[in-house]
Motif scaffolding. Structure first.
Motif, PDB file in Angstrom:
ATOM      1  N   MET A   1       0.819  -1.197   0.000  1.00  9.19           N
ATOM      2  CA  MET A   1       0.000   0.000   0.000  1.00  9.19           C
ATOM      3  C   MET A   1       0.861   1.258   0.000  1.00  9.19           C
ATOM      4  N   ARG A   2       1.906   1.220   0.767  1.00  9.16           N
ATOM      5  CA  ARG A   2       2.788   2.379   0.843  1.00  9.16           C
ATOM      6  C   ARG A   2       3.314   2.730  -0.543  1.00  9.16           C
ATOM      7  N   TRP A  35       4.619   5.248   7.908  1.00  6.98           N
ATOM      8  CA  TRP A  35       3.573   4.460   7.272  1.00  6.98           C
ATOM      9  C   TRP A  35       3.148   3.293   8.170  1.00  6.98           C
ATOM     10  N   ALA A  39      -0.632   2.854   9.555  1.00  6.17           N
ATOM     11  CA  ALA A  39      -1.385   1.678   9.107  1.00  6.17           C
ATOM     12  C   ALA A  39      -1.765   0.758  10.256  1.00  6.17           C
ATOM     13  N   ILE A  46      -8.331   0.597   6.898  1.00  6.14           N
ATOM     14  CA  ILE A  46      -7.867   0.616   5.512  1.00  6.14           C
ATOM     15  C   ILE A  46      -8.657  -0.436   4.742  1.00  6.14           C
ATOM     16  N   VAL A  48      -8.846  -2.304   0.913  1.00  4.30           N
ATOM     17  CA  VAL A  48      -8.014  -2.521  -0.256  1.00  4.30           C
ATOM     18  C   VAL A  48      -8.837  -3.084  -1.402  1.00  4.30           C
ATOM     19  N   THR A  50      -8.133  -5.367  -4.886  1.00  2.00           N
ATOM     20  CA  THR A  50      -7.139  -6.204  -5.546  1.00  2.00           C
ATOM     21  C   THR A  50      -7.733  -6.833  -6.806  1.00  2.00           C
ATOM     22  N   LEU A  56      -2.550  -5.522  -5.708  1.00  2.00           N
ATOM     23  CA  LEU A  56      -3.162  -4.319  -5.155  1.00  2.00           C
ATOM     24  C   LEU A  56      -3.382  -3.286  -6.254  1.00  2.00           C
ATOM     25  N   TYR A  59      -6.549   1.586  -2.598  1.00  3.30           N
ATOM     26  CA  TYR A  59      -6.887   1.495  -1.183  1.00  3.30           C
ATOM     27  C   TYR A  59      -7.455   2.817  -0.696  1.00  3.30           C
ATOM     28  N   GLN A  61      -8.164   4.901   3.183  1.00  5.32           N
ATOM     29  CA  GLN A  61      -7.905   4.923   4.616  1.00  5.32           C
ATOM     30  C   GLN A  61      -8.707   6.064   5.226  1.00  5.32           C
TER      31      GLN A  61
END
Length: 156
Positions: A1-2, A35, A39, A46, A48, A50, A56, A59, A61
Motif C-alpha cells: 500500500m505504501r 507508514w 497503518a 484501511i 483494499v 485487488t 493491489l 486502497y 484509509q
C-alpha cells in the motif's frame, strides 16, 4: 500500500514540486516507520482493492477527523486517502472503495465525513462531488517548503 500511495501521489503531483520538496513530503508522509505507525492504528481502517490475482490496485484509509474544521462536529470522520493505481483510473475502483468507506460511516452512526483535496485537483473534486461532498473550507497544506491551498469537503 505504501508503494501505491507514493506512486499515486507522484503520478498526480510530481510536476508541481521541486525534487527537494517532493522528497521531503514523501519522506515525512510515506517513510517506512511513519507508514507502519499510521497503518497499525485501530481507529484508521484501511480498505483494499485487488485483482483476482491478488495484485493491489487501490486502497482507502479513514480516521477520526483532524482537519482544521471549526467547530468540529462530534464524532466527525475523515477520508485520509483514496488511491487507485494511476494506470487504471476510471475503472470503478475508487467508487467501490468509496462505498466501503460509506458503510463504515453508517456503522459509526452517520457522522459528517470530511476530506482534504488540493485546490487544483479538479478531477478529484468532481469525483467527490458525485458522492455529495461539498466544499466547506480551506487550509494551507505544506509539501516540503511549498505551501498549497487545500479544500475541505464535507458529506453529511
Amino acid at each position: 500500500m505504501r508503494e501505491l500511495g507514493i506512486a499515486s501521489f507522484v503520478a498526480a503531483f510530481e510536476n508541481l514540486y521541486s525534487p527537494e520538496d517532493l522528497d521531503a513530503f514523501l519522506s515525512e508522509n510515506y517513510g517506512l516507520e511513519t507508514w507502519q505507525h499510521q497503518a497499525s492504528q485501530p481507529d484508521r481502517p484501511i480498505w483494499v482493492a485487488t485483482t483476482s490475482d491478488g495484485d493491489l490496485v487501490g486502497y482507502a484509509q479513514a480516521s477520526p477527523c483532524d482537519l482544521p474544521v471549526d467547530p468540529m462536529p462530534e464524532g466527525a470522520l475523515q477520508l485520509r486517502r483514496l488511491y487507485v493505481r494511476p494506470d487504471i483510473l476510471s475503472a470503478g475502483i475508487g467508487a467501490a472503495l468509496m462505498l466501503r468507506v460509506f458503510e463504515w460511516v453508517e456503522v459509526a452512526g452517520r457522522p459528517p465525513l470530511f476530506l482534504g483535496v488540493w485546490s487544483g485537483n479538479d478531477r478529484a473534486q468532481r469525483f467527490y462531488s458525485r458522492y455529495r461532498f461539498s466544499k466547506v473550507g480551506e487550509y494551507d497544506f505544506p509539501v516540503g517548503a511549498q505551501v498549497d491551498r487545500e479544500f475541505i469537503f464535507r458529506r453529511d
